[in-house]
Structures are given as C-alpha cells and as structure tokens.
Scaffold this active site. Structure first.
Site, mmCIF file in Angstrom:
data_model
loop_
_atom_site.group_PDB
_atom_site.id
_atom_site.type_symbol
_atom_site.label_atom_id
_atom_site.label_comp_id
_atom_site.label_asym_id
_atom_site.label_seq_id
_atom_site.Cartn_x
_atom_site.Cartn_y
_atom_site.Cartn_z
ATOM 1 N N LYS A 35 0.681 -1.281 0.088
ATOM 2 C CA LYS A 35 0.027 -0.011 -0.067
ATOM 3 C C LYS A 35 0.927 1.432 0.150
ATOM 4 C CE LYS A 35 -4.373 -0.420 2.135
ATOM 5 N NZ LYS A 35 -5.198 -0.694 3.292
ATOM 6 N N GLY A 249 -24.513 -3.578 3.391
ATOM 7 C CA GLY A 249 -23.333 -4.355 3.671
ATOM 8 C C GLY A 249 -22.241 -3.300 4.119
ATOM 9 N N CYS A 252 -19.059 -1.237 7.797
ATOM 10 C CA CYS A 252 -19.486 -0.631 9.034
ATOM 11 C C CYS A 252 -20.729 -1.140 9.454
ATOM 12 C CB CYS A 252 -19.480 0.929 8.582
ATOM 13 S SG CYS A 252 -18.019 1.709 8.521
HETATM 14 N N1 LIG Z 1 -14.696 2.385 5.909
HETATM 15 C C1 LIG Z 1 -15.737 3.289 6.164
HETATM 16 O O1 LIG Z 1 -16.583 3.616 5.665
HETATM 17 C C2 LIG Z 1 -15.615 3.715 7.645
HETATM 18 C C3 LIG Z 1 -16.467 4.756 8.011
HETATM 19 C C4 LIG Z 1 -16.582 5.237 9.347
HETATM 20 C C5 LIG Z 1 -15.690 4.671 10.267
HETATM 21 N N2 LIG Z 1 -14.689 3.641 9.755
HETATM 22 C C6 LIG Z 1 -13.981 2.995 10.784
HETATM 23 O O2 LIG Z 1 -12.760 3.535 10.498
HETATM 24 C C7 LIG Z 1 -11.783 2.376 11.080
HETATM 25 C C8 LIG Z 1 -10.870 2.158 9.909
HETATM 26 O O3 LIG Z 1 -11.741 1.589 8.760
HETATM 27 P P1 LIG Z 1 -11.091 1.425 7.372
HETATM 28 O O4 LIG Z 1 -12.265 1.070 6.369
HETATM 29 O O5 LIG Z 1 -10.407 2.674 6.911
HETATM 30 O O6 LIG Z 1 -9.998 0.255 7.563
HETATM 31 P P2 LIG Z 1 -8.963 -0.391 6.285
HETATM 32 O O7 LIG Z 1 -9.061 -1.739 6.852
HETATM 33 O O8 LIG Z 1 -9.523 0.020 4.830
HETATM 34 O O9 LIG Z 1 -7.634 0.264 6.733
HETATM 35 C C9 LIG Z 1 -7.086 0.031 7.955
HETATM 36 C C10 LIG Z 1 -5.378 0.407 7.768
HETATM 37 O O10 LIG Z 1 -4.618 0.252 8.818
HETATM 38 C C11 LIG Z 1 -3.575 -0.340 8.632
HETATM 39 N N3 LIG Z 1 -3.139 -0.774 10.017
HETATM 40 C C12 LIG Z 1 -3.247 -1.863 10.935
HETATM 41 N N4 LIG Z 1 -2.643 -1.462 12.067
HETATM 42 C C13 LIG Z 1 -1.703 -0.889 11.794
HETATM 43 C C14 LIG Z 1 -0.819 -0.056 12.632
HETATM 44 N N5 LIG Z 1 -0.394 -0.501 13.868
HETATM 45 N N6 LIG Z 1 0.263 0.983 11.937
HETATM 46 C C15 LIG Z 1 -0.189 1.273 10.926
HETATM 47 N N7 LIG Z 1 -1.017 0.904 10.061
HETATM 48 C C16 LIG Z 1 -1.879 -0.276 10.574
HETATM 49 C C17 LIG Z 1 -3.886 -1.431 7.831
HETATM 50 O O11 LIG Z 1 -2.814 -2.130 6.941
HETATM 51 C C18 LIG Z 1 -4.889 -0.626 6.815
HETATM 52 O O12 LIG Z 1 -4.344 -0.332 5.727
HETATM 53 C C19 LIG Z 1 -12.857 1.113 11.486
HETATM 54 O O13 LIG Z 1 -12.575 1.279 12.974
HETATM 55 C C20 LIG Z 1 -13.901 1.428 10.823
HETATM 56 O O14 LIG Z 1 -14.886 0.986 11.495
HETATM 57 C C21 LIG Z 1 -14.607 2.912 8.682
#
Ligand SMILES: NC(=O)c1ccc[n+]([C@@H]2O[C@H](COP(=O)([O-])OP(=O)(O)OC[C@H]3O[C@@H](n4cnc5c(N)ncnc54)[C@H](O)[C@@H]3O)[C@@H](O)[C@H]2O)c1
Length: 431
Positions: A35, A249, A252
C-alpha cells in the site's frame, strides 16, 4: 501542523489527504508495504471519487511511510484510523488499536493529542488514555464518511464530533476542524463513541424497516417506491435511507450493529430491536436468490449474470456485500456465474469462488444468460438499455435487488422482472 495518521485505509487515507488539502503537513504510516509503495508512487490503493486528484494536488504536503518512528517523532497530533474488525462473537477486535497505541507510547515523548478515528466500543478511549503517559491527551473523533462519497463527506458532512475531557485537546481539535465549516459537537469521550454506534444503529434500522415494508408491499399489491415517497416527505421521517433493496453491507453497518448489541449485553441489556435488524438484513440479502429458486425449482446448469459486486456504487469495497452472500450459493447450486463490477472485481477475485467468470462489461455479462441478478446500482448498470437484456439473454429474466428500473419502463419489454417491494412483471417465457 504536523499530523500523523496511523492506518492508511479508507478512513485514514481520506482523512490524511483532506487535512493536507486544508494546509497541514501529513505523514501517513501503514504496516502494509504494498500500500505504501503504491501511495509513494502517487497511486491510491482504493477507489474513491476525487481522492487521487487531491493526492496529486497536495503531494508536497503528504508523506507515506512504513516506519512508525519516522512518522511519530515530529508529530503534533496523531490520528489512529486502523481497522477494528469484528470477532466471531460480534465483539470488536481491538488488537490493531492496541498495537498502534503501543507504537505511539514507544516513539512519542512530547505533548501530543491522540485522536481515535476508528470505531471503538464505549470506554475504549478512556482505556487508551490510561495506556499513554499523562502528557498525551486523547480525543474521540468518530468518522461518518460514506464510502463512494468520502471526500465530499469530509468537506460537506453534517457534523464533526469531538469528545475529550481535556479542554486543551478540544481547543486544538476545534482549530483543526473549523476550516471545514461544518457544525462541531463537543462532548465527552464515552458519548462521542456512543454517537457513532447510535447513528449506525439508527440508519441500519431505517434500512431494515423499509425492506420489511417492501416485503409486505409486494404481498399486498402496494409499491414500496410510492410508499417511501409518501413517507419520506414527512420531515420527521425524511427521504434518505428509505430505498428498499437487498440489505446493507460494507465494513461498518454489519460490524457496528453487532458490536452495539455486544456492548449492550456486556452491561446486562438486551438490545432487541437491533438484534432483529441484524437478523432481517441477513434474510434480505437472500430475497432474490430465494425468488429465483422458487421460480425455477433448481438453478443447476443455469448461466447467471451478476451485475455489481461492491456493497454499494462508487466503491471497490466488497466487505459484507450481497454478492458475497449470493454468489457462493449460486455456485454450490450448480449454476455458472458470470460477474461484472466497474471497480470491485480485483477485490472480489480475492474472496469469491474461483469458478466465477469475470467479464469486462455489463453487456458481456448478460450475454447468453438464463438469469441476471442486479446487486449494485452503479450508474453504468442502471443505465443499461432494457432492450439489451431482451437481445442478449436466452430469455430476459431479471432479479433486480436495487430497483434500478421504473415499472413503467419495464412494462414496455417482454421481460420477467422481479424487484423489491413492487409488482412482479411476469412477461416473457420462463425457460
Ligand atoms: N470504511 C468506512 O466507510 C468507515 C467509515 C467510518 C468509520 N470507519 C471505521 O474506521 C476504522 C478504519 O476503517 P477502514 O475502512 O479505513 O479500514 P481499512 O481496513 O481500510 O484500513 C486500515 C488500515 O490500517 C492499517 N494498519 C493496521 N494496523 C496498523 C498499525 N499498527 N500501524 C499502521 N497501520 C496499521 C492496515 O494495514 C490498513 O491499511 C474502522 O474502525 C472502521 O470501523 C470506517
């Protein structure tokens, strides 16, 4: 300000790029080397309208790395946006968050504000605070962006929620967020965490309610689109999230609803309405499949075209998409599955059965099929001329999980057309 974002997924990358757009220097750190390599070559690893353009525009204020040390030593504010997946029992797996907090504790000695963007159970922010030195303040800043319009939502969202027990941290967060020009709700840590879960629970409930009403409409001869219009004009109800379909789906709603049921259970409360919503949504994802089995008896030997794999349009995210619930079952039932999605086929190939035949267009997907399932309402799919189904399918039989076509339009073609909460048009021959 020097801002560091830990976790460069949908939320982290969108947040980082948006903060660079309003003038901050942003370092994004991720453990996924692929990434980071892509990001450093100027390519976004996710499909999100407008994101690539802003990445290019702000390239001189954006930096991507896999080194936590490098990312953290100079930071004034650190956002945590790592994943919080669900465990088998529906509770939240916090190991990614804990790891990120450990990394902050390892590399930061100065006063910083740690902002939790990830969705975490009530009480987590307080626990994180207790894991960090006293000079580090913690702010809960839950994210409300919608995939597919994430950049738009950051700049034109309805509210920004910031929770903290530190007036200094709240002042810093106000300073960062005021340029977005969106109402800011300031509250305590627990309430901020709860606002996120409560909002998703409400929206998921609204979706399941309209889907239940749709299932009744099709049985009593009413039309859910008309019903939703009539309901939605009541300002107490509102027009949004009244679109009947084959269920929600994504990453979230499914996860957050289960987490909130679990949070409630942990304090001895049974969240009955939300349990029902979760159950109904699982059933709703199978409505098209059940109807096809009812109509055809069996699907063995049928060629089925699936239009749309992402959990909604304008994203490549397939987490908990209806396609994941339906396609493996179709293959188990002996059907040949052809599939197309404008953006999500790369993701789909990693998780769907290897028998799926991916196509390069919607038109190739419907070619010589017995049945078409419409699972995602991409514009490209909604705009497909109905005559193409008539010309290309063996006999035009469409199960539309997103009500892409008006019944007036459909009535002009010899098509069997099943949709959600509306009259079933049974014109055309059932082979
Ligand atoms: N995707 C959405 O639409 C959305 C909307 C609101 C809230 N959220 C919340 O936000 C959070 C993130 O969601 P997302 O969809 O962006 O997740 P995602 O899986 O797309 O991204 C998470 C990223 O964090 C990285 N990561 C994990 N541990 C790490 C560390 N220690 N150091 C550095 N990088 C690390 C992973 O490699 C990954 O790239 C979740 O809690 C989710 O519930 C998501």
């Amino acid at each position: 300000m020097n801002i560091t974002i830990i976790g460069t997924g949908y939320v982290g990358l969108v947040t980082g790029v948006s903060l660079s757009e309003i003038g901050h220097y942003v370092t994004c750190v991720d453990i996924n080397e692929e990434k980071v390599k892509l990001l450093n070559s100027g390519v976004s690893p996710i499909y999100e309208p407008g994101l690539s353009e802003l990445m290019v525009k702000n390239a001189d204020r954006l930096y991507f790395t896999t080194s936590h040390e490098e990312a953290l030593v100079e930071a004034d504010v650190v956002y945590i946006a790592v994943e919080t997946p669900e465990k088998e029992d529906g509770s939240v797996n916090l190991t990614f968050i804990e790891r990120a907090v450990e990394q902050i504790a390892n590399y930061i000695s100065n006063d910083v504000v740690v902002v939790i963007k990830s969705t975490v159970p009530v009480g987590t922010n307080q626990r994180i605070k207790s894991m960090l030195p006293a000079n580090i303040n913690v702010v809960s800043n839950p994210e409300f962006l919608r995939e597919g319009s994430a950049i738009h939502d950051v700049f034109y969202g309805d509210r920004i929620v910031i929770g903290s027990d530190s007036p200094d941290a709240l002042k810093i967060m106000r300073g960062i967020n005021e340029p977005f020009g969106i109402p800011i709700v300031e509250t305590d840590l627990n309430s901020a965490e709860m606002i996120k879960y409560a909002s998703n629970a409400f929206l998921a409930t609204k979706i399941s309610l309209i889907n239940e009403l749709a299932n009744i409409c099709s049985r009593v001869g009413a039309d859910i689109e008309e019903v939703a219009l009539g309901m939605g004009l009541d300002s107490r109800i509102g027009t949004q999230f009244l679109k009947a379909g084959i269920g929600y789906g994504g990453s979230c709603f499914p996860k957050d609803t289960k987490a909130l049921v679990n949070i409630a259970e942990e304090v001895g409360y049974e969240f009955g309405i939300l349990k029902a919503v979760i159950d109904l949504n699982d059933k709703q994802q199978h409505v098209l499949l059940n109807q096809a089995i009812k109509d055809f008896g069996e699907l063995n030997g049928k060629t089925i075209g699936v239009l749309g794999l992402a959990f909604k349009p304008n994203t490549d995210d397939i987490r908990n998409a209806a396609s994941l619930a339906i396609i493996p079952e179709l293959i188990n039932l002996g059907a040949t599955v052809k599939a197309y999605d404008p953006a999500a086929m790369g993701q789909a190939k990693m998780v769907l059965p290897k028998e799926v035949l991916y196509q390069d267009s919607a038109l190739h997907t419907i070619e010589s099929t017995d049945i078409v399932f419409i699972l995602t309402e991409w514009d490209e799919i909604r705009e497909l001329d109905l005559q193409e189904y008539v010309n290309r399918m063996k006999t035009a039989t469409i199960y539309d999980g997103r009500n892409c076509y008006s019944l007036d339009e459909v009535s002009q073609y010899p098509i069997r057309y099943f949709s959600i909460g509306r009259k079933y048009q049974k014109r055309g021959r059932l082979l």
